[in-house]
Structures are given as C-alpha cells and as structure tokens.
Design a protein around this motif. Structure first.
Motif, PDB file in Angstrom:
ATOM      1  N   GLN A 103       0.942   9.488   4.885  1.00  0.00           N
ATOM      2  CA  GLN A 103       1.212   8.427   5.719  1.00  0.00           C
ATOM      3  C   GLN A 103       0.463   8.084   6.736  1.00  0.00           C
ATOM      4  N   ARG A 104      -0.054   6.896   6.691  1.00  0.00           N
ATOM      5  CA  ARG A 104      -1.226   6.469   8.164  1.00  0.00           C
ATOM      6  C   ARG A 104      -0.906   4.972   8.724  1.00  0.00           C
ATOM      7  N   ASP A 105       0.363   4.376   7.971  1.00  0.00           N
ATOM      8  CA  ASP A 105       1.022   2.822   8.780  1.00  0.00           C
ATOM      9  C   ASP A 105       2.179   3.081   9.628  1.00  0.00           C
ATOM     10  N   PHE A 106       2.237   2.917  10.480  1.00  0.00           N
ATOM     11  CA  PHE A 106       3.636   3.314  11.360  1.00  0.00           C
ATOM     12  C   PHE A 106       3.671   2.296  12.495  1.00  0.00           C
ATOM     13  N   GLY A 107       4.981   1.836  12.845  1.00  0.00           N
ATOM     14  CA  GLY A 107       4.539   0.078  13.269  1.00  0.00           C
ATOM     15  C   GLY A 107       5.775   0.569  14.154  1.00  0.00           C
ATOM     16  N   GLU A 108       5.221   0.349  15.328  1.00  0.00           N
ATOM     17  CA  GLU A 108       6.032   0.497  16.913  1.00  0.00           C
ATOM     18  C   GLU A 108       6.536  -1.395  17.290  1.00  0.00           C
ATOM     19  N   ASN A 109       7.062  -1.369  18.453  1.00  0.00           N
ATOM     20  CA  ASN A 109       7.550  -2.353  19.280  1.00  0.00           C
ATOM     21  C   ASN A 109       7.681  -2.535  20.427  1.00  0.00           C
ATOM     22  N   HIS A 114       0.854  -0.544  14.185  1.00  0.00           N
ATOM     23  CA  HIS A 114       1.252  -1.900  13.603  1.00  0.00           C
ATOM     24  C   HIS A 114       1.836  -2.268  15.128  1.00  0.00           C
ATOM     25  N   PHE A 115       1.793  -3.550  15.501  1.00  0.00           N
ATOM     26  CA  PHE A 115       3.132  -3.947  16.616  1.00  0.00           C
ATOM     27  C   PHE A 115       3.519  -4.900  15.735  1.00  0.00           C
ATOM     28  N   VAL A 116       4.689  -4.166  15.685  1.00  0.00           N
ATOM     29  CA  VAL A 116       5.687  -5.351  15.299  1.00  0.00           C
ATOM     30  C   VAL A 116       6.954  -6.138  16.228  1.00  0.00           C
ATOM     31  N   ARG A 134       8.335  -3.220   5.946  1.00  0.00           N
ATOM     32  CA  ARG A 134       8.035  -2.616   7.701  1.00  0.00           C
ATOM     33  C   ARG A 134       9.623  -2.137   7.477  1.00  0.00           C
ATOM     34  N   VAL A 135       9.442  -0.516   7.042  1.00  0.00           N
ATOM     35  CA  VAL A 135      10.762  -0.154   7.190  1.00  0.00           C
ATOM     36  C   VAL A 135      11.554   1.146   7.667  1.00  0.00           C
TER      37      VAL A 135
END
Ligand SMILES: *Cc1c(COP(=O)(O)O)cnc(C)c1O
Length: 219
Positions: free
Chosen positions: A41-47, A66-68, A212-213
C-alpha cells in the motif's frame, strides 16, 4: 489492529473497479501503516496536520500522503512541502492559501474541490447545485501553484442505499460538468473521490475513481 484479510479483500475489489484505495489511518498506530506498506500500500490519508507530519517522519518517503477532512488555513504550510493530494478544497480562501504556501515551497499542489452532497448540516463543502461558482470566485490563472484535479464528497450516513446512490450521482454530475465545461484542456482533472467504509461499493458502482476507507480495515 489491522485486519489484513479485510484490507487485502477491499483493495482487490477497489483495484478490480480500476479505482485507487486511500487507506485512512487517522488515529491508527504507525505499526499498522508500516504493515500495509509492506503489503504494497502506498496511498494513505490523514485528517490532522500534526499527526500527518509525525507519521510521515517515521515512515518511508515514497508514501503518497492524502489530506482528507477540513483543513484550517493556518495549518496549510505544514503539508504543502510534501502532500500528494488535498481532498478538502472547500472554500476559495483555502485554495488561495494553498497556492501561496505551495509557491513558497516551489510546488504545484493537487487539490480536489469538496462538495457538500449529504443531507446533513455541515459548515464545509461547496454547493453541488452550482459546481462552477467557486471557479468564478477564483481566477485559477492567478493560482499557478494549485492544480485542481477533481472533486470529493461524502454521502449521508444512512442505511438507505438509494439515497447514497443519488448523492454520489449528483457528485458525479458535478464532476462531469466541470470536466467538460471548465477543464476540458486539462487531462489531470480526473479524480472523483467518493466512498468510505460504509458506502464504497455504491461509490464504485457510481463511477468513483478513488475511495477513502478507514475503519473497515481494522478490528
Ligand atoms: C475518516 C474519514 C474517512 C474514512 O471513514 P471510514 O468510515 O472510517 O472509512 C473518509 N473520508 C474522510 C473525509 C474522513 O474524515
């Protein structure tokens, strides 16, 4: 804890639909992210900006962050040096701020326009009934350090699948309208970010290119 079996199954399903899985790891430990990284996995999202910066420093630098979620203007400069995609372009002021900070870093930062499609009160998100209104307020030619590369939205938190599908259709329509009328010269206006743990299969059916899971991937 990471549920590896679930993670791999969800990623397979998303990949089959030719979409990208962004694993949302807010409030999850670094060890879980590292394990997903080992699994490719290479795509990660944080808020949250501080949490994102801390995790980035501890993890391999080929991760696409990624910023969510809502981004405060005074926090933008913390992420413009490295962020891969900001999903939450929800106001002209924020987009101008991203341009300003990205210019200082000598970067062009990809941003999605976030629309408020849910039947829930929220302070954030643009009006999908007037998808181009934000563009009349912004002169994108004067913002060379942001690249508007698509749209993002969150459906209502409900069990009623027809309602979710209708909201995702509305977002897809806004995306298509903008693509044809305002970004026809720009090949990289191509991201339709919709779908979370509870509704990503519906989003994929409605043409999502990026889901975005988060919680579903963990026990
Ligand atoms: C937390 C979050 C997600 C992931 O939600 P889950 O229901 O845990 O999958 C997706 N998008 C945004 C904007 C979020 O804040």
């Amino acid at each position: 804890m990471l549920n590896e079996e679930m993670f791999l199954a969800v990623r397979e399903e998303v990949t089959q639909a030719k979409a990208i899985l962004v694993a949302i790891t807010k409030q999850r430990p670094i060890a879980d992210i590292r394990r997903m990284y080992e699994l490719g996995q290479r795509d990660f999202g944080e808020n949250r900006v501080p949490e994102l910066i801390e995790k980035r420093e501890a993890l391999p630098n080929d991760i696409r962050w990624h910023f969510v979620g809502h981004l405060q203007r005074n926090k933008v400069s913390g992420i413009t040096p490295f962020i891969h995609l900001i999903h939450a372009g929800d106001s002209p002021r924020l987009i101008r701020q991203i341009n300003k900070d990205a210019a200082k870093d000598g970067r062009i930062v990809p941003v999605l326009l976030q629309y408020h499609i849910a039947d829930e009160a929220s302070k954030y998100g643009l009006d999908p009934a007037h998808p181009a209104a934000v563009l009349s307020e912004l002169n994108l030619k004067e913002l060379p350090n942001v690249l508007i590369s698509g749209v993002m939205g969150m459906a209502t938190y409900t069990d009623v699948d027809e309602q979710i599908a209708g909201e995702f259709n509305a977002l897809h329509e806004a995306f298509t309208f903008l693509k044809n009328k305002h970004f026809s010269e720009q090949k990289d206006f191509a991201t339709l970010s919709m779908g979370m743990s509870g509704d990503y299969p519906i989003a994929l059916q409605r043409g999502s290119t990026m889901v975005r899971v988060g919680s579903l991937l963990f026990n």
